[in-house]
Enzyme design. Structure first.
Site, PDB file in Angstrom:
ATOM      1  N   PRO A 105       0.673  -1.255  -0.028  1.00 37.40           N
ATOM      2  CA  PRO A 105      -0.002  -0.115  -0.070  1.00 37.40           C
ATOM      3  C   PRO A 105       0.771   1.403   0.242  1.00 37.40           C
ATOM      4  O   PRO A 105       1.833   1.529   0.775  1.00 37.40           O
ATOM      5  CB  PRO A 105      -0.799  -0.038   1.230  1.00 37.40           C
ATOM      6  CG  PRO A 105      -0.337  -1.018   2.191  1.00 37.40           C
ATOM      7  CD  PRO A 105       0.455  -2.048   1.263  1.00 37.40           C
ATOM      8  N   ASN A 106       0.419   2.193  -0.715  1.00 35.50           N
ATOM      9  CA  ASN A 106       0.731   3.517  -1.068  1.00 35.50           C
ATOM     10  C   ASN A 106       2.206   3.735  -1.687  1.00 35.50           C
ATOM     11  O   ASN A 106       2.721   4.983  -1.745  1.00 35.50           O
ATOM     12  CB  ASN A 106       1.122   4.147   0.537  1.00 35.50           C
ATOM     13  CG  ASN A 106      -0.182   4.368   1.231  1.00 35.50           C
ATOM     14  OD1 ASN A 106      -1.227   5.005   0.679  1.00 35.50           O
ATOM     15  ND2 ASN A 106      -0.419   3.783   2.507  1.00 35.50           N
ATOM     16  N   ASN A 130       7.977  -5.384  -1.126  1.00 35.50           N
ATOM     17  CA  ASN A 130       7.974  -4.109   0.074  1.00 35.50           C
ATOM     18  C   ASN A 130       6.514  -4.407   0.618  1.00 35.50           C
ATOM     19  O   ASN A 130       5.715  -3.887  -0.066  1.00 35.50           O
ATOM     20  CB  ASN A 130       8.359  -3.092  -0.735  1.00 35.50           C
ATOM     21  CG  ASN A 130       8.364  -1.997   0.433  1.00 35.50           C
ATOM     22  OD1 ASN A 130       7.858  -1.940   1.680  1.00 35.50           O
ATOM     23  ND2 ASN A 130       8.856  -0.732  -0.013  1.00 35.50           N
ATOM     24  N   ALA A 173       3.425  -0.549   5.064  1.00 34.54           N
ATOM     25  CA  ALA A 173       2.617  -0.519   6.403  1.00 34.54           C
ATOM     26  C   ALA A 173       2.369  -1.973   6.988  1.00 34.54           C
ATOM     27  O   ALA A 173       2.328  -2.099   7.989  1.00 34.54           O
ATOM     28  CB  ALA A 173       1.541   0.493   6.283  1.00 34.54           C
ATOM     29  N   HIS A 213       4.149  -4.033   9.519  1.00 37.96           N
ATOM     30  CA  HIS A 213       4.008  -3.847  10.972  1.00 37.96           C
ATOM     31  C   HIS A 213       2.839  -4.396  11.770  1.00 37.96           C
ATOM     32  O   HIS A 213       2.744  -4.404  12.697  1.00 37.96           O
ATOM     33  CB  HIS A 213       4.103  -2.250  10.918  1.00 37.96           C
ATOM     34  CG  HIS A 213       5.386  -1.691  10.218  1.00 37.96           C
ATOM     35  ND1 HIS A 213       6.436  -2.136  10.420  1.00 37.96           N
ATOM     36  CD2 HIS A 213       5.226  -0.634   9.305  1.00 37.96           C
ATOM     37  CE1 HIS A 213       7.290  -1.307   9.422  1.00 37.96           C
ATOM     38  NE2 HIS A 213       6.478  -0.373   8.854  1.00 37.96           N
ATOM     39  N   ASP A 263       1.284 -14.672   7.581  1.00 40.92           N
ATOM     40  CA  ASP A 263       0.888 -15.914   7.496  1.00 40.92           C
ATOM     41  C   ASP A 263       0.936 -16.477   5.867  1.00 40.92           C
ATOM     42  O   ASP A 263       1.254 -17.422   5.542  1.00 40.92           O
ATOM     43  CB  ASP A 263      -0.479 -16.259   7.913  1.00 40.92           C
ATOM     44  CG  ASP A 263      -0.445 -16.171   9.557  1.00 40.92           C
ATOM     45  OD1 ASP A 263       0.668 -16.254   9.947  1.00 40.92           O
ATOM     46  OD2 ASP A 263      -1.774 -16.069  10.171  1.00 40.92           O
ATOM     47  N   GLU A 273      12.359  -9.497   1.809  1.00 38.03           N
ATOM     48  CA  GLU A 273      11.750  -8.480   2.173  1.00 38.03           C
ATOM     49  C   GLU A 273      12.532  -6.981   1.854  1.00 38.03           C
ATOM     50  O   GLU A 273      13.773  -6.875   2.144  1.00 38.03           O
ATOM     51  CB  GLU A 273      11.424  -8.342   3.536  1.00 38.03           C
ATOM     52  CG  GLU A 273      10.761  -6.964   4.300  1.00 38.03           C
ATOM     53  CD  GLU A 273      10.501  -7.073   5.845  1.00 38.03           C
ATOM     54  OE1 GLU A 273      10.976  -8.293   6.173  1.00 38.03           O
ATOM     55  OE2 GLU A 273       9.859  -6.130   6.312  1.00 38.03           O
ATOM     56  N   HIS A 322      12.608  -2.433   1.920  1.00 33.71           N
ATOM     57  CA  HIS A 322      12.030  -1.211   2.641  1.00 33.71           C
ATOM     58  C   HIS A 322      13.073  -0.050   1.921  1.00 33.71           C
ATOM     59  O   HIS A 322      14.187  -0.197   2.047  1.00 33.71           O
ATOM     60  CB  HIS A 322      11.832  -1.085   3.988  1.00 33.71           C
ATOM     61  CG  HIS A 322      10.988  -2.011   4.494  1.00 33.71           C
ATOM     62  ND1 HIS A 322       9.754  -1.921   4.581  1.00 33.71           N
ATOM     63  CD2 HIS A 322      11.259  -3.220   5.144  1.00 33.71           C
ATOM     64  CE1 HIS A 322       9.233  -2.895   4.885  1.00 33.71           C
ATOM     65  NE2 HIS A 322      10.306  -3.753   5.456  1.00 33.71           N
ATOM     66  N   SER A 354      12.926   3.047   2.929  1.00 33.53           N
ATOM     67  CA  SER A 354      13.537   3.824   4.229  1.00 33.53           C
ATOM     68  C   SER A 354      14.087   2.815   5.339  1.00 33.53           C
ATOM     69  O   SER A 354      13.963   1.511   5.099  1.00 33.53           O
ATOM     70  CB  SER A 354      12.693   4.505   4.894  1.00 33.53           C
ATOM     71  OG  SER A 354      11.477   3.751   5.426  1.00 33.53           O
ATOM     72  N   ARG A 394       7.170   1.522  13.506  1.00 33.00           N
ATOM     73  CA  ARG A 394       7.958   0.734  12.418  1.00 33.00           C
ATOM     74  C   ARG A 394       8.934  -0.117  12.438  1.00 33.00           C
ATOM     75  O   ARG A 394       9.413  -0.803  11.644  1.00 33.00           O
ATOM     76  CB  ARG A 394       8.468   1.970  11.274  1.00 33.00           C
ATOM     77  CG  ARG A 394       7.239   2.755  10.896  1.00 33.00           C
ATOM     78  CD  ARG A 394       7.865   3.636   9.871  1.00 33.00           C
ATOM     79  NE  ARG A 394       7.003   4.852   9.605  1.00 33.00           N
ATOM     80  CZ  ARG A 394       5.974   5.089   9.054  1.00 33.00           C
ATOM     81  NH1 ARG A 394       5.501   3.907   8.219  1.00 33.00           N
ATOM     82  NH2 ARG A 394       5.316   6.046   9.038  1.00 33.00           N
TER      83      ARG A 394
HETATM   84  C1  DQA Z   1       8.134   1.421   3.732  1.00 31.74           C
HETATM   85  C2  DQA Z   1       8.367   1.645   5.476  1.00 31.74           C
HETATM   86  C3  DQA Z   1       7.106   1.471   6.028  1.00 31.74           C
HETATM   87  O1  DQA Z   1       7.158   1.700   7.450  1.00 31.74           O
HETATM   88  C4  DQA Z   1       5.662   2.262   5.393  1.00 31.74           C
HETATM   89  O2  DQA Z   1       4.803   2.046   6.001  1.00 31.74           O
HETATM   90  C5  DQA Z   1       5.913   2.395   3.796  1.00 31.74           C
HETATM   91  C6  DQA Z   1       7.045   2.265   3.096  1.00 31.74           C
HETATM   92  C7  DQA Z   1       9.392   1.546   3.055  1.00 31.74           C
HETATM   93  O3  DQA Z   1       9.499   1.133   1.976  1.00 31.74           O
HETATM   94  O4  DQA Z   1      10.349   2.248   3.755  1.00 31.74           O
HETATM   95  O5  DQA Z   1       4.543   2.446   3.368  1.00 31.74           O
HETATM   96  O6  DQA Z   1       8.047  -0.071   3.616  1.00 31.74           O
END
Ligand code: DQA
Length: 153
Positions: free
Chosen positions: A9-10, A81, A84, A87, A94, A105, A107, A109, A118
């Site tokens: 998401p996002n 990735n 959110a 977390h 699962d 995995e 990320h 950041s 986070r």
């Molecule tokens: C993220 C870090 C997550 O905490 C955050 O919710 C994201 C992006 C990252 O790629 O740094 O949406 O996964």
């Protein structure tokens, strides 16, 4: 080998969302960079071992669960990735734990040095590795690791 690059998401808003944290590279640009990186890795790989990347992003937990459940039919590995969902989504954790396909995995950041909520990733012990804090390079390093892991297993 077919590899799924999965973004949660996002991440469709990469490049526009909080650029001070996530930079100015869009998801399309990130995917193009990864496609180029995959091609550069292929220069040194035999024809039958060529890496083929497939890209998918969703904002919806159930859609991502369906994608992960079906992944073993098609993909040798997943670069993921979970955003959110890392977390709080036990359901996605699962799903990752339920499949034999290796998942790395990634990320953008460094989740270990941001807000307390986070710092825990529910994915950490069901994935084969975690790469974080280096933007696009986290993805490139994660992809190289995943390909190597698949080659060796
Ligand atoms: C993220 C870090 C997550 O905490 C955050 O919710 C994201 C992006 C990252 O790629 O740094 O949406 O996964």
């Amino acid at each position: 080998m077919k590899i799924l690059i999965l973004n949660g998401p996002n991440l469709n808003l990469l490049g526009q969302r909080e650029p001070e944290i996530y930079g100015t590279t869009s998801l399309d640009d990130l995917n193009r960079r990864l496609a180029q990186y995959g091609e550069s890795l292929n220069q040194a790989r035999a024809e039958h071992a060529r890496v083929e990347l497939y890209f998918y992003q969703s904002n919806h937990e159930g859609v991502l669960i369906d994608m992960i459940q079906k992944a073993p039919d098609t993909y040798a590995g997943i670069l993921y990735n979970p955003a959110a969902h890392s977390h709080y989504s036990i359901a996605l954790r699962d799903a990752v734990a339920a499949i034999p396909t290796p998942v790395v995995e990634v990320h953008y950041s460094d989740i270990a040095v941001r807000e307390g909520f986070r710092r825990v990733s529910l994915m950490e012990d069901v994935t084969v590795a975690q790469f974080k804090g280096k933007g696009v390079v986290s993805y490139e390093e994660g992809l190289a690791y995943l390909i190597n892991y698949i080659d060796e297993h």
